[in-house]
Scaffold this motif. Structure first.
Motif, PDB file in Angstrom:
ATOM      1  N   TYR A 176      34.522  30.546  40.240  1.00 27.63           N
ATOM      2  CA  TYR A 176      33.850  31.345  41.265  1.00 27.63           C
ATOM      3  C   TYR A 176      32.557  30.689  41.747  1.00 27.63           C
ATOM      4  CZ  TYR A 176      36.924  35.230  39.978  1.00 27.63           C
ATOM      5  OH  TYR A 176      38.005  36.019  39.740  1.00 27.63           O
ATOM      6  N   THR A 177      31.765  30.204  40.787  1.00 31.78           N
ATOM      7  CA  THR A 177      30.431  29.695  41.131  1.00 31.78           C
ATOM      8  C   THR A 177      30.428  28.183  41.345  1.00 31.78           C
ATOM      9  OG1 THR A 177      29.924  29.395  38.797  1.00 31.78           O
ATOM     10  CG2 THR A 177      29.324  31.520  39.773  1.00 31.78           C
ATOM     11  N   TYR A 221      41.146  34.520  36.563  1.00 28.24           N
ATOM     12  CA  TYR A 221      39.790  34.040  36.330  1.00 28.24           C
ATOM     13  C   TYR A 221      38.898  35.146  35.768  1.00 28.24           C
ATOM     14  CZ  TYR A 221      40.890  29.806  38.959  1.00 28.24           C
ATOM     15  OH  TYR A 221      41.438  28.629  39.375  1.00 28.24           O
ATOM     16  N   GLY A 275      34.863  34.700  36.125  1.00 31.22           N
ATOM     17  CA  GLY A 275      35.372  33.333  36.194  1.00 31.22           C
ATOM     18  C   GLY A 275      35.650  32.691  34.848  1.00 31.22           C
ATOM     19  N   ASN A 329      42.573  40.317  39.423  1.00 29.65           N
ATOM     20  CA  ASN A 329      42.631  39.938  40.834  1.00 29.65           C
ATOM     21  C   ASN A 329      43.033  41.115  41.723  1.00 29.65           C
ATOM     22  OD1 ASN A 329      41.996  37.266  40.185  1.00 29.65           O
ATOM     23  ND2 ASN A 329      44.144  36.682  39.967  1.00 29.65           N
TER      24      ASN A 329
END
Lengths: 323, 323
Positions: free
Chosen positions: A81-82, A157, A161, B152
């Motif tokens: 994500y980051t 994730y 994440g 998700n």
């Protein structure tokens, strides 16, 4: 439809010691590859420069054949994500490293980052044993135990994440303390190469049984020697694999009841022991499943060459990048 | 955009004894509801007829207000992919029951089916504590322990439609044998109402400590009495909840390292014990997590009225039906 067959992806696998990289096409063929020392670059900027110097000529050489779509990176504690590497204990870079951003700025290409086991799962899904599967779990059994979970055709994730740390789930409450996490009885404490050596040492201490392993200095025992002794009929070494397989099987049963995968894909040095470990694994997995899950889940080995798997996995992240 | 605000969904929750049903609007308000005896209909056809007779007048009465989009059903062993109930031990119907198909034929409306805990998760996501969350785990702690996993933004059904049986994961290898699955040391064997009563009996046998519970015939002890004794300061009853919370916390830590959810939503009779169980649960969950997961996951209670939650959850399945 646009013909994507002449697009390329760069795959980079960052390990504590070495970083491997390669240029990969849509069929999962590595056009060119190489590696450099990660630990020669205590500064992240110097590492990025070295990567650029290594990769730029490769990209140039294939410019005429097609366009590079992006750069996929697998790294310990890599966050999808980051795009950052967060507090990776085995890397020299401290704190939070904005790796995807640095790579994009240097190469002027989109970059995607995740941890190495997630990258391996994406690789199997695109090029390997999990082609066409929408639900599977990848387990990497090497120095550590990593995992990547695919459900509904997507890698999980999680909220932050960091999902898919199955090596750190507790499988023996109050059991063996992990040498670095301090958790008691985690899967990695038993089923990594390090865990296997610890099991051998424990069994040698607890039992009077004769064993070739006793000829070695206990500090020199490696999982490779345990494997060779087991193949040659050594009872203690065989018990090490039986026990390791039992623990792994019990853990896999729990994972199956979580996400009910079509297959579990296994990868890494530990599974080279083949049936020595897989038979008890399968037995104890099935034994701990509800009947509705029994005799359904395929236990399969990775279909990617071990030397290339990390590059292929990382490169496969690129195909999902949305521009 | 089409205005969906005047669409309705029918929600049906099938339990071993009773079946609850209701007509629900887009805001999660139950317009009308009712229930009938499941066990009065050993034949599935007769059950479908009874459902139709009960629901048709309700649907008719609201015909002028809007259209019924479909029927959502939660049932033990309900399979989302096949629309069948497969070998449910607590229902009178044997084998594989094509429930969604039978309902669709009778009502001439699309139908979606899943198990009760998955339906509860969909309910929380649409109307309850998990509104707006893309990653959470629902755990129902009642007579049994059920679960629904959302990652998700999607419910995880797995390869075969049976994912999310976290109550049957093994949390104490070689531990207490489950009364019906025969698995050793599963979460449900400890953290269901039935498991809590067994823990109380074990502690009463093992300890000499004075306890109000000793005044009861052991066969008459229920989780309700254990709760009341604990609230009144009974040491044994309090230890029952501490131990139950420890096991639950250890299990939740494993689940977090699997899918890294934003929250874990708890539902059911067992959590009425409040802090008696939640404090040790939180303590042992945090203790067994890797640092990257600590102090991140919200432990929250369901926000749906217990009497309505099952109907709401089942009805929410309808909003995802694609026509």
């Amino acid at each position: 439809m646009i013909d994507l067959s002449n697009e390329f992806a760069v795959g980079i696998d960052i390990g504590g010691t070495n970083t491997k990289y390669g240029l990969v096409n849509h069929r999962g063929e590595i056009m060119e590859k190489g590696e450099l020392r990660t630990d020669a670059h205590p500064q992240i900027e110097s590492f990025i420069d070295a990567l650029y110097e290594a990769l730029e000529p490769i990209i140039k050489r294939h410019e005429a054949d097609g366009k590079v779509k992006g750069i996929g990176i697998g790294a310990p504690n890599g966050n999808f994500y980051t795009g950052t590497i967060d507090y990776a204990p085995n890397l020299l870079w401290r704190g939070i490293i904005p790796l995807a951003k640095l790579v994009t700025e240097k190469f002027n290409l989109p970059a995607a980052l995740t941890n190495d086991a997630n990258a391996a799962a994406v690789g199997e899904m695109n090029y390997g044993a999990a082609r066409g599967m929408r639900d599977f779990i990848m387990i990497t059994l090497g120095t550590g135990v990593g995992s990547g979970i695919v459900a509904n055709g997507q890698l999980i994730y999680g909220h932050d994440g960091f999902a898919g740390e199955l090596g750190h789930t507790i499988i023996r409450p109050g059991g063996r303390k992990h040498w670095s996490t301090d958790l008691d009885g985690s899967l990695e404490a038993y089923c990594s190469a390090t865990g296997i050596v610890l099991t051998a040492k424990e069994l040698l201490e607890q039992s009077k049984e004769d064993s070739t392993l006793r000829k070695l200095n206990p500090d020199d025992i490696t999982s490779k020697e345990i494997y060779e002794c087991a193949v040659n009929g050594d009872k203690i070494a065989q018990e090490v694999y039986r026990f390791t397989g039992q623990i792994l099987g019990e853990a896999l049963a729990n994972f199956v009841m979580f996400s009910s995968p079509e297959a579990i894909v296994l990868f890494g040095g530990v599974i080279k022991a083949g049936d020595l470990i897989m038979e008890p694994t399968r037995e104890h997995m099935e034994k701990n499943l509800l009947p509705i899950f029994q005799d359904k889940v395929k236990l399969v080995f990775s279909e990617l060459k071990e030397a290339d798997a990390a590059i292929l996995g990382a490169s496969a992240l690129v195909w999902d990048i949305r521009e």
